[in-house]
Design a protein around this motif. Sequence first.
Motif, short mmCIF file in Angstrom:
data_model
loop_
_atom_site.label_atom_id
_atom_site.label_comp_id
_atom_site.label_asym_id
_atom_site.label_seq_id
_atom_site.Cartn_x
_atom_site.Cartn_y
_atom_site.Cartn_z
N ARG A 358 0.66 -1.32 -0.24
CA ARG A 358 -0.08 -0.03 -0.04
C ARG A 358 0.89 1.38 -0.10
O ARG A 358 0.33 2.14 -0.58
CB ARG A 358 -0.86 0.07 1.24
CG ARG A 358 -2.09 -0.90 1.19
CD ARG A 358 -3.15 -0.68 2.08
NE ARG A 358 -3.81 -1.69 2.75
CZ ARG A 358 -5.09 -2.08 1.85
NH1 ARG A 358 -5.44 -1.23 0.87
NH2 ARG A 358 -5.83 -3.16 2.28
N LYS A 359 2.01 1.30 0.60
CA LYS A 359 3.03 2.39 0.70
C LYS A 359 3.66 2.71 -0.61
O LYS A 359 3.93 3.52 -1.03
CB LYS A 359 3.82 2.21 2.04
CG LYS A 359 2.95 2.31 3.31
CD LYS A 359 3.81 2.63 4.38
CE LYS A 359 3.03 2.51 5.80
NZ LYS A 359 2.58 3.92 6.01
N ALA A 363 4.12 5.44 -4.19
CA ALA A 363 5.17 6.19 -4.16
C ALA A 363 6.18 5.81 -5.35
O ALA A 363 6.93 7.01 -5.68
CB ALA A 363 6.01 5.72 -2.80
N ALA A 374 8.65 6.00 1.55
CA ALA A 374 7.46 4.90 1.71
C ALA A 374 8.14 3.73 2.51
O ALA A 374 7.46 3.04 3.29
CB ALA A 374 7.06 4.22 0.43
N SER A 377 8.41 4.54 6.03
CA SER A 377 7.35 4.62 6.80
C SER A 377 6.81 3.27 7.02
O SER A 377 6.24 3.11 7.99
CB SER A 377 6.28 5.37 5.59
OG SER A 377 4.83 5.46 6.45
N TYR A 378 6.89 2.44 6.09
CA TYR A 378 6.62 0.95 6.52
C TYR A 378 7.26 0.35 7.68
O TYR A 378 6.79 0.02 8.57
CB TYR A 378 6.80 0.07 5.16
CG TYR A 378 7.41 -1.47 5.28
CD1 TYR A 378 6.20 -2.19 5.67
CD2 TYR A 378 8.59 -1.73 5.64
CE1 TYR A 378 6.49 -3.70 6.11
CE2 TYR A 378 8.98 -2.98 5.87
CZ TYR A 378 7.73 -3.97 6.00
OH TYR A 378 8.20 -5.55 6.24
N GLU A 381 5.94 2.18 10.98
CA GLU A 381 4.50 1.92 11.09
C GLU A 381 4.42 0.11 11.80
O GLU A 381 3.70 -0.01 12.77
CB GLU A 381 3.80 1.82 10.10
CG GLU A 381 2.13 1.36 10.19
CD GLU A 381 1.38 1.17 8.99
OE1 GLU A 381 0.29 0.44 8.99
OE2 GLU A 381 1.24 2.26 8.32
#
Length: 436
Positions: A358-359, A363, A374, A377-378, A381
């Motif tokens: 999803r990320k 991107a 991205a 961010s993965y 998270e």
Amino acid sequence: MAITSSGLLRRDFPFLPTLSPPSLRPKISVQPTHLRILNVQADVQKEDIVIVGAGIAGLATAVSLHRLGVRSLVLEQGESLRTGGTSLTLFKNGWRVLDAIGVGNELRTQFLEIQGMVVKSEDGRELRSFKFKDEDETQEVRAVERRILLETLANQLPVDAIRFSSKLDKIERSETGENLLELVDGTRVSTKIVIGCDGIRSSVAKWMGFSEPKYVGHCAFRGLAFYPDGQPYEPKVNYIYGRGIRAGYVPVSPTKVYWFVCFNSSSPGPKITDPSVLKKQTGELVKNWPSELLNIINRTPDDTIIRTPLVDRWLWPAISPPASEGKVVLVGDAWHPMTPNLGQGACCALEDAVVLARKLAPAIKSGPSAVEDALGSYGTERWPRIFPLSVRANLVGSLLQWENPLVCFVRNNVVISKLLRLGPLLEHTNFDCEPL
């Protein structure tokens, strides 16, 4: 036939054709360090995204990206899918991911839904029983054959999406900033993004500076019993706790029952491949235990019995490397191997796959810097989810492997019989996942 880029990112990453087979290509003499910068020559195959490893994490990631319109090439070192092993238990978080990527219902038709669990002592006395729906009406638990899960995921991909007999030898950085993968057979692949899904002994994780997974002090025998005329057990997880040894079994399908025996060992011990020896050793450990467990072990085909040391890696904050470095990222066991005591190893790998996809998918369209953001961010998270689960799984296993007779008496007759609540133990299976 060379597998080429789909053209999805052709504008950003022009395709460079393969001009000759590996045996005719000139070799490059390089040191195995990811800081080395190499020239990308014309005999290097060009791919946009390469996933290393066709296990659960790798295939789930490839399918998730495919659902979002992003092509990847999966490199698998084996000659075919790694269909060895027995089965794994998926809780509702795992099923939500499988539904999101479109294979949940296909798998449900093949495997029994487990209604609850029973805990017994080594003399066969029942200590406690639970029904999953009583604790959490949304819970879904099924034991799934690893082989069928992998085949189902692989069947969702284009025919040229997996390349077998492709073992990674080293990763380098090219002068253009791309990742240059060299395989054992001499093949070289230049790719913008590398997703490491190559399991607990991950070469990609080692390249990124991760430590080897740590042996936790116990090993497990596992097997898949076969009943051609139908297995006789209710759809429940059955646990048996002894002193320094525990076992369990659960029906997988109308004809198969998965089982394990976990025992303390000061070292992983030698690797044993003779299935008759493995079956004999397993039987010796539980020879005085309830006869139904021995019967299940005896009904197990030799080629399904395995013995594995249990390992994990704790991702300590500010100490462990991050999940990504540049445009290289880890998924599943390659990043966070954990012990199987919570049944979350495969579930978390599936979660990783959809979160990363999803990320990453949006991107890619925004450029290289967005891709690195991205991937970062993965990791940001997923870390608060993964680290506590790894620690908790380890601690649960350590508590259940106690050997002291007094401690085991308190465990069985006080903690399990009177204090244990299943509901809080299942809270970690909550995971929201919308369809891709």
